[in-house]
Design an enzyme around this catalytic site. Structure first.
Site: not given
Ligand code: NAD
Length: 498
Positions: A195, A248, A250, A253, A270, A305, A402
């Site tokens: 997804k 995504g 924290t 997560g 991650e 990230c 963040e």
């Molecule tokens: P996000 O957590 O808002 O969304 C990430 C994904 O999760 C999206 O596809 C979203 O649709 C999905 N999602 C949201 N709520 C969900 C739920 N309840 N159940 C299942 N899926 C759900 O993050 P974002 O704004 O898309 O990305 C930015 C974040 O990603 C930042 O915090 C960044 O640090 C992190 N990130 C981490 C790494 C790493 O390797 N550690 C790499 C890239 C980005």
């Protein structure tokens, strides 16, 4: 803006982009759609289906069918699996222009970064894991317990593919982060339902097309499109998922971890970062250090990230290094990602830019000094200046949370102990950088930092060969490198008594 490739022009004619499952694009069970917006122009570039629970279920059933023991994928020799992944890497490179243009359209990033980080990174990751298909091995083990009746035994372990994997990814590197999950999962012999983020759902659809051309059997790689709370939540809670791999925030997560635990589904997370850069006072080239620190935060509009968003600078050189960093920030030319002279594009969405601006306002009201940038620019597009703050208080929200945008906070320190104490004073622990020529100082710092990745004298750059992951609330597990493959295998212990 360059002319879009014919492949991309064709792709963008699709009235509503829909899910990919069982080897084909299939329309959604739901009539609900959402728009994809070009962050540079605010124009709608595509409409996309919002996956319902039924769509998710169909995708999981497709992946489960492709994982059955007598399926072509399960019967395939590891060498043949490797050939498909290798072929996919080649297809990605052949279609670099189309894929990169699409990433720039949906995410806003510079086209050259889309080519190197997203498309180049994805091709390298598939090639790296193509080689792993033939290297997944168990062990033979001599046992301590004697066998009954004077019998003998032969004990060994097998590493088996874990099953159907749910891969949920963010928008900042839509292709490469997807490949960090797809490539090792497929190399291990799993099947996947991906997804993508609702902000950037398009480029992985082209990837799916290329995977089929590379010979991937139907149902092995599936995509459901949609948001987090409907589609993502249905996917992570699905009882036939054996592993959830999530990248995504924290915040998300934690929600996903709880939902996966209801079915005792394996997870790797991650998550976010608030990574420190530590600049010591050696006689090093401080202008080069400032360039490195600036690149470490402003690349990809700060939406990385591992971005170094807090910089701790030795008090003796604080003013000089801060001035050099501001100089670097002010040199950055902001523009459309297709403009070859631009150094920084727009942020991904209006709501994300608003969130970043809110942090800038909070930094000012909390008493940090805004030393550079801080303003939205241009009438159209979600542009924001690279922003630098100076502060002394490690408790400020702009230092603790963040922001995920082009915002850097500089703080002075007295000595090594003080620098490490400030750097580690965070609930996150993804990455860190250390800037010094003094090898013993560097090693002492590396050993004490609570971070999953530490780079010395360079901003952090991911590499398919090097594990990536976080300490503390930055995640659970590691991806990439050798450890990446083990995320998608499970161990079976066997003892043959004879
Ligand atoms: P996000 O957590 O808002 O969304 C990430 C994904 O999760 C999206 O596809 C979203 O649709 C999905 N999602 C949201 N709520 C969900 C739920 N309840 N159940 C299942 N899926 C759900 O993050 P974002 O704004 O898309 O990305 C930015 C974040 O990603 C930042 O915090 C960044 O640090 C992190 N990130 C981490 C790494 C790493 O390797 N550690 C790499 C890239 C980005």
């Amino acid at each position: 803006m360059p002319e879009l490739t014919p492949l991309l022009q064709d792709f963008l004619k699709t009235p509503v982009h829909s899910h990919f499952m069982d080897g084909d694009f299939v329309s959604s069970n739901s009539d609900e759609t959402f728009p994809v917006i070009n962050p540079a122009t605010e124009e709608i570039i595509a409409q996309v289906s919002l996956g319902s629970m039924e769509d998710v279920d169909k995708a999981v059933v497709s992946a489960k069918k492709a994982f059955q023991h007598d399926s072509p994928w399960r019967k395939m020799l590891p060498d043949d699996r490797g050939k498909i992944l290798y072929k996919l890497a080649e297809k990605i490179e052949e279609n670099k222009e189309s894929l990169a243009q699409l990433v720039t359209l949906e995410n806003g990033k510079l086209l050259r970064d889309a080519k190197s980080s997203d498309v180049g990174g994805a091709a390298k990751t598939f090639r790296y894991y193509a080689g792993w298909c033939t290297k997944i091995e168990g062990e033979t083990i001599d046992l301590s317990q004697p066998q009954k009746g004077g019998k003998q035994n032969f004990a060994f372990t097998r590493r088996e593919p874990i099953g159907v994997v749910a891969a949920i990814v963010p928008w900042n590197f839509p292709l490469s982060v997807a490949s960090w999950k797809l490539a090792p999962a497929l190399a291990a012999g799993c099947t996947v339902v991906l997804k993508p983020s609702e902000e950037t759902p398009l480029s992985v659809l082209l990837l799916a097309q290329l995977a089929m051309e590379a010979g991937m059997p139907s149902g092995v790689f599936n995509i459901v499109l949609g948001d987090g709370k409907t589609t993502g939540a249905a996917l992570t809670a699905h009882p036939h998922i054996s592993k959830v791999t999530f990248t995504g925030s924290t915040h998300t997560g934690k929600i996903i971890g709880k939902s996966a635990m209801d079915n005792v589904t394996g997870i790797s997370l991650e998550l976010g970062g608030k990574s420190p850069a530590i600049v010591y006072d050696d006689p090093i080239d401080f202008s080069a250090v400032a360039k490195g620190v600036a690149a470490g935060i402003f690349r990809n509009q700060g939406q990385v990230c591992v971005a170094g968003s807090r910089v701790y600078i030795h008090k003796k050189v604080f003013d000089k290094v801060l001035a050099d960093i501001c100089h670097e920030a002010e040199k950055i030319k902001i523009g459309n990602g297709f403009d070859e002279t631009a150094d920084m594009g727009p942020l991904v969405s209006a709501s994300h830019r608003d969130k970043v601006c809110h942090y800038i306002d909070q930094g000012i009201s909390d008493g940090a000094s805004l030393v550079s940038g801080g303003r939205k620019i241009y009438d159209k597009g979600y542009y924001l200046q690279p922003t630098v703050f100076s502060a002394t208080d490690n408790e400020l929200a702009i230092i603790r949370e963040e922001i995920f945008g082009p915002v850097l906070v500089a703080v002075p320190f007295d000595d090594l102990k003080h620098a490490i104490q400030k750097a580690n004073d965070s609930k996150l622990g993804l990455a860190a950088t250390v800037w010094t020529k003094d090898i013993s100082k560097a090693i002492k710092t590396i050993n004490r930092l609570e971070a999953g990745v530490v780079y010395v004298n360079s901003p952090v750059r991911s590499d398919p060969n090097l594990p990536l992951g976080g300490y503390k609330q930055s995640g659970i597990g590691r991806e990439l490198g050798k450890t990446g493959i083990y995320n998608y295998t499970t161990l079976k212990s066997v003892n043959i008594v004879y």
